[in-house]
Every structure is written in structure tokens, then in C-alpha cells.
Design a protein around this motif. Structure first.
Motif, mmCIF file in Angstrom:
data_model
loop_
_atom_site.group_PDB
_atom_site.id
_atom_site.type_symbol
_atom_site.label_atom_id
_atom_site.label_comp_id
_atom_site.label_asym_id
_atom_site.label_seq_id
_atom_site.Cartn_x
_atom_site.Cartn_y
_atom_site.Cartn_z
ATOM 1 N N LYS A 1 1.106 -1.356 -0.089
ATOM 2 C CA LYS A 1 0.212 0.130 0.041
ATOM 3 C C LYS A 1 0.889 1.150 0.120
ATOM 4 O O LYS A 1 0.266 2.305 -0.246
ATOM 5 N N VAL A 2 2.129 1.157 0.375
ATOM 6 C CA VAL A 2 2.869 2.316 0.599
ATOM 7 C C VAL A 2 3.998 2.276 -0.774
ATOM 8 O O VAL A 2 4.580 1.499 -1.005
ATOM 9 N N ARG B 1 1.441 11.485 7.239
ATOM 10 C CA ARG B 1 -0.177 11.671 6.924
ATOM 11 C C ARG B 1 -0.349 10.882 5.575
ATOM 12 O O ARG B 1 -1.249 10.233 5.560
ATOM 13 N N GLU B 2 0.696 11.093 4.617
ATOM 14 C CA GLU B 2 0.548 10.308 3.498
ATOM 15 C C GLU B 2 0.621 9.074 3.746
ATOM 16 O O GLU B 2 -0.215 8.264 2.845
ATOM 17 N N GLU B 3 1.373 8.544 4.291
ATOM 18 C CA GLU B 3 1.653 7.169 4.723
ATOM 19 C C GLU B 3 0.584 6.628 5.474
ATOM 20 O O GLU B 3 -0.152 5.208 4.811
ATOM 21 N N GLY B 4 -0.045 7.178 6.123
ATOM 22 C CA GLY B 4 -1.252 6.543 7.329
ATOM 23 C C GLY B 4 -2.445 6.654 6.148
ATOM 24 O O GLY B 4 -3.159 5.576 6.234
ATOM 25 N N ALA B 5 -2.749 7.704 5.222
ATOM 26 C CA ALA B 5 -3.642 7.535 4.330
ATOM 27 C C ALA B 5 -3.453 6.360 3.536
ATOM 28 O O ALA B 5 -4.507 5.751 3.014
ATOM 29 N N ALA B 6 -2.220 6.386 2.933
ATOM 30 C CA ALA B 6 -2.157 5.126 2.111
ATOM 31 C C ALA B 6 -2.645 3.727 2.645
ATOM 32 O O ALA B 6 -3.060 2.999 2.059
ATOM 33 N N ALA C 1 -4.424 3.215 5.324
ATOM 34 C CA ALA C 1 -5.821 3.041 5.796
ATOM 35 C C ALA C 1 -6.757 3.076 4.854
ATOM 36 O O ALA C 1 -8.050 2.302 4.957
ATOM 37 N N GLN C 2 -6.619 3.442 3.707
ATOM 38 C CA GLN C 2 -7.303 3.350 2.118
ATOM 39 C C GLN C 2 -8.878 3.705 2.577
ATOM 40 O O GLN C 2 -9.742 2.963 2.530
ATOM 41 N N GLY C 3 -8.964 4.932 3.113
ATOM 42 C CA GLY C 3 -10.317 5.410 3.515
ATOM 43 C C GLY C 3 -10.530 5.214 4.959
ATOM 44 O O GLY C 3 -11.479 5.729 5.392
ATOM 45 N N ASP D 1 -5.113 5.054 12.941
ATOM 46 C CA ASP D 1 -5.166 3.763 13.432
ATOM 47 C C ASP D 1 -4.197 2.870 12.362
ATOM 48 O O ASP D 1 -3.636 1.758 13.117
ATOM 49 N N ALA D 2 -4.003 3.368 11.153
ATOM 50 C CA ALA D 2 -2.970 2.668 10.398
ATOM 51 C C ALA D 2 -1.612 2.630 10.770
ATOM 52 O O ALA D 2 -0.938 1.828 10.594
#
Length: 489
Positions: A90-91, A134-139, A141-143, A148-149
Motif C-alpha cells: 500500500k505504500v 499523513r501520506e503514509e497513514g492515508a495510503a 488506511a485506504q479510506g 489507526d493505520a
């Protein structure tokens, strides 16, 4: 060879490379020359690129789909490889390398800013780190919730909501205990100077007492104490203050807890996915129980009092009971790593709320120092006097370790559960510890938890050792009993 065999052979090389990356990090924090920082950042980024490529190799997906684990150990290996494979896919490789490069540089920038109490010198770098996290967390978490991710990196299956709910349950009892303790007469603390070389000699003895295997490790000094490595190369660091020897001694005992966990894992698991601690929370359960429930116990401090008098001579504490109270003296200090057991978790809760807001975008990096100072005054009743006692005191955010802080309190919670079970199993423990022999306690932890590594999930690891599901109750009961006794509450 079967798909499982191919998978494990490939993974062994990946684990070996990850250990090399860890050794570069240890070197950077201990003996690397300052002028090497830029080159080291490139080296770390290059190695991260190699690791990312290996962890996303299409063959992993094929082997995972075809692998048939021969037993429960093999199933755990497959579970861990699959988890990392899914997360790493995902990253983007570009993001992984950029993070490795930036956080390597950021640690030096943070250290210099901390030494000069110059927040402005660090904030631009921190802003870039937060943006990438933040970019890594969003990648990842995928929504879903990006925080949490990130937490899942350090405490698999745990969420920010679960942590927040636990902290909300804990806070009232901690705050009430703190108020009662601070309203009572404080015991006398240490006064004087304690030679640094003598501290280092005694701290090496303490590491040996707590079971550190010097044949597979070494002790060095660092700005922020840490443990690094696993298997046959597990290194620890400490720091020295000539007016506060407890900083050195208990930092060392704490890091030995981490190191003993890694050294205690079944050797058959070395350089495999389960050949390391189950999570950072479980890791902290070892370091915190070594440091506090064992190292700060009345029995063990009685022995330590005698050794300190032999090494340093008289230092103003009349007897072993007074020393025990000095070791466990409660005071509203600035520094998390030096905090007593009553205040420690309140430090962690503050950082949890701040970093969660940062990652969610609810708090800007430019406003972080003011938010820190306001929250610290509200929680601890004193104003931060300088940045090195405030926002700049911890290395974690410069390293990009968002989601790590709550695992310290999770570790305390797990340690409370483990100590309750250990005390029930070892009724004669205090008699041994009063002689400086903690081997029964450390042996129990090794046999019941450490040797399993990541064979089980974090909560399963603790539950298997304790015989009951982990909860915050035993920790809070322990704190109230211990400090109620010390302060006559």
C-alpha cells in the motif's frame, strides 16, 4: 523445495537486511561522526528501497497463496509475512525511501535543536515528517483512520479508539492518586554528585544482574536511551547525569528489559518474522516490569542501596527504606523518561492526543509547541520552562514514530497483568530480590512470554502468560497499593 520453503528462505534474507538497517541506526545514535549525517541518510534511503522492493516482490504473493505451513509455528510465520506484505504494497516505494532519508536527517536536526532549545530550527523538518506520515497513514488506511493505520505498525489490531477508551478509564484513578500523593509529605531525594565512570561501572553490573547477555550485546551512551537488534546482536544505550544516578541505572534496566526479550526468543526463530517481540506494547511490558515492578521494588532497592553505598560512600539517605522511598519519589517533572510511575502515563496520554490530532490534520505543526505547553500546564500544573523540557524532549517524532507513544502505557498495562500472575507463581520472590537475585522473575518472564517472540498476537501473548485477558485494572491496583503505602494514604 515447497512454496513454504521458498518463502522462508527468501524472508530470511529480508530479515538479515532489516537487521543491517537497524545497525546503521544504532551507529548513527552512538558513534557516527556528525559530518556523516547526509551520507547516512542516503544509505538508509537506499537500504529502505531494497527492503521495500523485497517486501513487495510479486513472488511473495505467489508463495503465500501456495504455502502450506507444516505446523503452528509455520502458520505464525506465514501470518507475519502476509501482514507485512499487504501493508507494504500500500505504500509507494518513493514514499518509503523519502521517509527513510528524511527521518535519518531529522534525528540530527532534532538533537541540535534540542541542545540549543531552538524549536524554530526543528519545526520545518518536523512539518515535512508529519506531511509524509499523513501520506503514509492515508495510503495504509485506504479510506479508514490514518492514525489507526500507523498504530498498527507498533501494536497490531489495536485502534486509536480502543486506546482512547482505555486512557479515559485510567485517567480518573491516576489523577486522583496523583492529587493524594502530592498532598502528602514527600520523601527525601538524592543530593550530591555521583561520578560518571562509577555510574557506568555499576550500571554494567545491573545489566548483568538483570540477565543481559554480554556475549551478544554491548552498552553505549546516547542522547535518548534505546535498545537495538535481535537474536545474536542486541545492543543497549544509556545516559549519565552526575546529579541523578537513577537516570543512568533505571534507563539501563529499562533497556535491558527490551534486550532480554529479544535475547530470550527461541533461537530457532532467529532471522524469521516471529524472531522478534510481538509488539511494542509487549516489548514495553518487559522493559517497564524490569524497571519498575522489579527494579523499583522494596526488596530490590534494598540491595541496590547497599551497592550504591559501597560504590559512592554516604549520600545522605539514612537507610534502605528511605532509599526505597527516594527511588519512588513522586514529583511533577517535565521529562517523560524520568517520570515516576504515577505521572508517567499522563505524559503518554498527552502525547497520544497531540500526535493523533497532528496525523488527522486537526493540529498544525506550527501550533504544536503552544498546544504542548497549554496541555502540559493543564495536566501537570506547571509551565514548561524551555523547549528541551517540552516539545523537544523526545526523539520519536523526528524518527517518524507516530503511533508509538501509546504503546508505552499499553506496556505498563500489560506489565501490571504479568506482575500479578508472576507474583502468584513466585511467592518467595522478594527474598531472592533482596539479595540482588532477580533471576526467578526474569526467568518467569522468559519462560512464559519472551521465548515465544511473535508466535502469537500481542494480546494472545500476554493472555497466555497471565492466564487472563489483559486489562488496566491490575496496573491501577498496583500503583494505588504501592504509593498508598509509601505516602501513607
Amino acid at each position: 523445495m515447497t512454496a513454504f520453503d521458498d518463502l522462508m528462505a527468501y524472508q530470511r534474507q529480508t530479515e538479515a537486511l532489516a537487521q543491517v538497517a537497524g545497525r546503521l541506526g544504532w551507529d548513527q545514535e552512538t558513534v557516527m561522526p556528525d559530518g556523516a549525517a547526509g551520507q547516512r541518510a542516503e544509505e538508509m534511503a537506499a537500504l529502505e528501497g531494497v527492503l521495500h522492493a523485497r517486501r513487495t516482490d510479486p513472488r511473495l504473493g505467489e508463495w503465500l497463496a501456495a504455502a502450506q505451513a507444516p505446523d503452528a509455528v509455520g502458520a505464525a510465520q506465514v501470518r507475519q509475512i502476509a501482514r507485512v506484505y499487504r501493508r507494504t504494497l500500500k505504500v509507494p516505494a518513493r514514499l518509503a525511501e523519502e521517509l527513510a532519508h528524511l527521518t535519518s536527517l531529522a534525528q540530527g536536526i532534532w538533537a541540535e535543536a534540542r541542545a540549543k532549545d531552538d524549536v524554530a530550527a526543528f519545526l520545518p523538518t518536523l512539518e515535512r515528517v508529519v506531511a509524509l506520515k499523513r501520506e503514509e497513514g492515508a495510503a495504509l488506511a485506504q479510506g479508514g483512520d490514518p492514525y489507526d493505520a500507523l498504530v498498527d505498525d507498533y501494536e497490531p489490531t489495536m485502534t486509536g479508539a480502543e486506546i482512547g477508551a482505555m486512557f479515559d478509564r485510567m485517567r480518573p484513578r491516576l489523577v486522583a492518586l496523583r492529587a493524594a500523593v502530592l498532598g502528602a509529605e514527600a520523601p527525601k531525594g538524592l543530593v550530591g554528585r555521583f561520578d560518571g565512570e562509577a555510574q557506568m561501572a555499576l550500571t554494567r553490573e545491573l545489566a548483568t544482574v538483570f540477565g543481559y547477555d554480554w556475549n551478544r550485546g554491548r552498552l553505549d551512551k546516547a542522547v535518548h536511551p534505546f535498545s537495538s537488534g535481535s537474536g545474536h546482536d542486541v545492543r543497549i544505550t544509556t545516559r549519565v547525569s552526575e546529579v541523578d544516578p537513577f537516570n543512568c541505572f533505571y534507563s539501563t534496566i529499562h533497556e535491558v528489559g527490551h534486550a532480554a526479550y529479544e535475547q530470550g526468543i527461541d533461537p530457532a526463530y532467529a532471522l524469521t518474522p516471529i524472531g522478534q517481540g510481538a509488539s511494542m506494547g509487549v516489548h514495553e511490558s518487559q522493559s517497564r516490569s524490569y524497571e519498575n515492578q522489579i527494579g523499583r521494588s522494596r526488596a530490590f532497592t534494598g540491595w541496590l542501596y547497599g551497592r550504591m553505598r559501597e560504590v559512592f560512600g554516604e549520600f545522605g539517605i539514612a537507610d534502605a527504606e528511605g532509599f526505597y522511598r527516594a527511588v519512588n519519589r513522586v514529583h511533577a517533572g517535565y521529562i517523560r523518561t524520568e517520570a515516576d510511575e504515577v505521572h508517567y502515563n499522563l505524559h503518554v496520554m498527552m502525547r497520544f492526543d497531540l500526535e493523533r490530532a497532528l496525523i488527522r490534520g486537526d493540529l498544525a505543526v506550527a501550533d504544536l509547541e503552544a498546544a504542548w505547553n497549554d496541555r502540559f500546564r493543564a495536566d501537570f500544573g506547571v509551565a514548561v520552562d524551555r523547549p528541551s523540557n517540552g516539545l523537544l524532549q523526545d526523539v520519536h517524532w523526528s524518527c517518524g514514530l507516530f503511533g508509538y507513544f501509546p504503546t508505552y502505557t499499553l506496556g505498563n498495562v500489560y506489565a501490571g497483568c504479568l506482575t500479578k500472575a508472576m507474583r502468584a507463581a513466585l511467592p518467595g520472590l522478594d527474598a531472592d530480590m533482596a539479595k540482588g537475585d532477580v533471576s526467578a522473575a526474569t526467568g518467569w518472564l522468559r519462560a512464559n512470554l519472551q521465548r515465544h517472540g511473535s508466535l502469537m498476537t500481542p494480546r494472545e501473548s500476554v493472555q497466555a502468560a497471565c492466564g487472563f485477558a489483559p486489562t488496566e485494572g491490575p496496573l491501577l491496583d498496583y500503583l494505588e497499593a504501592k504509593f498508598g503505602d509509601i505516602y501513607g494514604l
